[in-house]
Design an enzyme around this catalytic site. Structure first.
Site, PDB file in Angstrom:
ATOM      1  N   ARG A  11       0.834  -1.199   0.000  1.00 28.44           N
ATOM      2  CA  ARG A  11       0.000   0.000   0.000  1.00 28.44           C
ATOM      3  C   ARG A  11       0.871   1.251   0.000  1.00 28.44           C
ATOM      4  O   ARG A  11       2.075   1.194   0.161  1.00 28.44           O
ATOM      5  CB  ARG A  11      -0.902   0.020   1.246  1.00 28.44           C
ATOM      6  CG  ARG A  11      -1.940  -1.072   1.292  1.00 28.44           C
ATOM      7  CD  ARG A  11      -2.785  -0.993   2.556  1.00 28.44           C
ATOM      8  NE  ARG A  11      -1.995  -1.236   3.758  1.00 28.44           N
ATOM      9  CZ  ARG A  11      -2.448  -1.093   4.997  1.00 28.44           C
ATOM     10  NH1 ARG A  11      -3.685  -0.686   5.193  1.00 28.44           N
ATOM     11  NH2 ARG A  11      -1.684  -1.349   6.039  1.00 28.44           N
ATOM     12  N   ASP A  59       7.454 -10.935   7.862  1.00 25.02           N
ATOM     13  CA  ASP A  59       7.562  -9.791   8.763  1.00 25.02           C
ATOM     14  C   ASP A  59       9.030  -9.385   8.812  1.00 25.02           C
ATOM     15  O   ASP A  59       9.882 -10.157   9.267  1.00 25.02           O
ATOM     16  CB  ASP A  59       7.061 -10.191  10.155  1.00 25.02           C
ATOM     17  CG  ASP A  59       7.100  -9.044  11.162  1.00 25.02           C
ATOM     18  OD1 ASP A  59       7.637  -7.962  10.839  1.00 25.02           O
ATOM     19  OD2 ASP A  59       6.610  -9.246  12.289  1.00 25.02           O
ATOM     20  N   TYR A 153       9.253   6.763  16.691  1.00 25.16           N
ATOM     21  CA  TYR A 153       9.353   6.881  15.230  1.00 25.16           C
ATOM     22  C   TYR A 153      10.584   7.708  14.837  1.00 25.16           C
ATOM     23  O   TYR A 153      11.315   7.357  13.907  1.00 25.16           O
ATOM     24  CB  TYR A 153       8.079   7.527  14.692  1.00 25.16           C
ATOM     25  CG  TYR A 153       7.882   7.430  13.203  1.00 25.16           C
ATOM     26  CD1 TYR A 153       7.581   6.210  12.597  1.00 25.16           C
ATOM     27  CD2 TYR A 153       7.957   8.565  12.406  1.00 25.16           C
ATOM     28  CE1 TYR A 153       7.369   6.130  11.229  1.00 25.16           C
ATOM     29  CE2 TYR A 153       7.743   8.491  11.041  1.00 25.16           C
ATOM     30  CZ  TYR A 153       7.447   7.277  10.462  1.00 25.16           C
ATOM     31  OH  TYR A 153       7.244   7.198   9.098  1.00 25.16           O
ATOM     32  N   LYS A 157      13.689   6.322  12.613  1.00 28.69           N
ATOM     33  CA  LYS A 157      14.056   6.930  11.334  1.00 28.69           C
ATOM     34  C   LYS A 157      15.405   7.651  11.413  1.00 28.69           C
ATOM     35  O   LYS A 157      16.181   7.643  10.447  1.00 28.69           O
ATOM     36  CB  LYS A 157      12.958   7.905  10.895  1.00 28.69           C
ATOM     37  CG  LYS A 157      11.625   7.239  10.595  1.00 28.69           C
ATOM     38  CD  LYS A 157      11.725   6.198   9.493  1.00 28.69           C
ATOM     39  CE  LYS A 157      10.349   5.676   9.097  1.00 28.69           C
ATOM     40  NZ  LYS A 157      10.406   4.694   7.993  1.00 28.69           N
TER      41      LYS A 157
END
Length: 242
Positions: A11, A59, A153, A157
């Site tokens: 997606r 995964d 997050y 990152k």
């Protein structure tokens, strides 16, 4: 046949990257972990665009799953190797650090950083042996400037950006390039739950980006035209952060 593996390819940005690379002549390996319907939809779109591919379910955070899936693929393609890797898989579990469950911290880092380690190490030998390869890591503006409620997050990152720069130095002599793309707010399901109207007002260009715009940048980085670019982090954020 040239092969490209896109993690989290079912997606959003991952799907757009699959389509972009298919149009560039790559046989795309569409990784996903749960949503078989969306992964097969991506494959259908690839074929409608005149390309070809296959789906790979694993995964990225699970080293055994990664190793098993890629070992099976290699046995089925003994004379081939994965020339392009796009480490796109990632998740958000937003919360202020004071209230963040340990599981939300670990899962975000395991998917982004653990996934980078597990998948990259599994395909890197083929690139080094053939002295040819492109690795693109999907970072984020959050990894560059931080964001309230996204310490996990941002850590994931930001770590991915640092890993990009280090790996680029390790493999450059083997003609393998490693770069990161750092999107800002992109119109995907990853921005669900955010206040889009107020965020849009903080973006100099006044809008969210599109997955296709990010995919076009990835396409450039894996192309021959980008052969002299490595260890870079390229922002695509509408001027939100420079």
């Amino acid at each position: 046949m040239k092969y490209a593996l896109i993690t989290g390819g079912s997606r959003g940005i991952g799907r757009a990257v699959c389509l972009q690379l298919a149009r560039m002549g790559y046989h795309v390996l569409i990784n996903y972990v749960h949503n078989t319907v969306e992964a097969k939809k991506t494959l259908d779109l690839v074929r409608e665009a005149g390309g070809e591919g296959e789906v790979l379910m694993f995964d990225v955070a699970d080293r055994q799953q990664v190793s098993k899936a890629l070992e099976v693929w290699e046995k089925e393609h003994p004379d081939q190797y994965i020339e392009v890797l796009v480490n796109n898989a990632g998740i958000r579990r937003d919360n202020i650090l004071a209230l963040m469950p340990e599981g939300d911290w670990s899962r975000v880092l395991d998917t982004t950083l653990g996934g980078f380690y597990n998948v990259t190490q599994a395909v890197l030998q083929g690139m080094l042996f053939h002295k040819n390869g492109r690795i693109v890591n999907m970072a984020s503006v959050t990894g560059l400037k931080g964001m309230p409620g996204q310490a996990n997050y941002a850590a994931a990152k930001g770590g991915l950006i640092a890993a990009t720069k280090s790996l680029a130095l390790e493999v450059a002599r083997k003609r393998v390039t490693v770069n990161a793309v750092a999107p800002g707010f992109i119109q995907t399901d990853m921005v669900e739950g955010l206040d889009e109207d107020s965020l849009r007002r903080t973006i100099p260009l006044g809008r969210f980006g599109t997955p296709d715009e990010v995919a076009a940048l990835v396409g450039f980085l894996v192309s021959p035209a980008a052969a002299y670019i490595t260890g870079e982090v390229i922002s695509i954020n509408g001027g939100l952060y420079t």
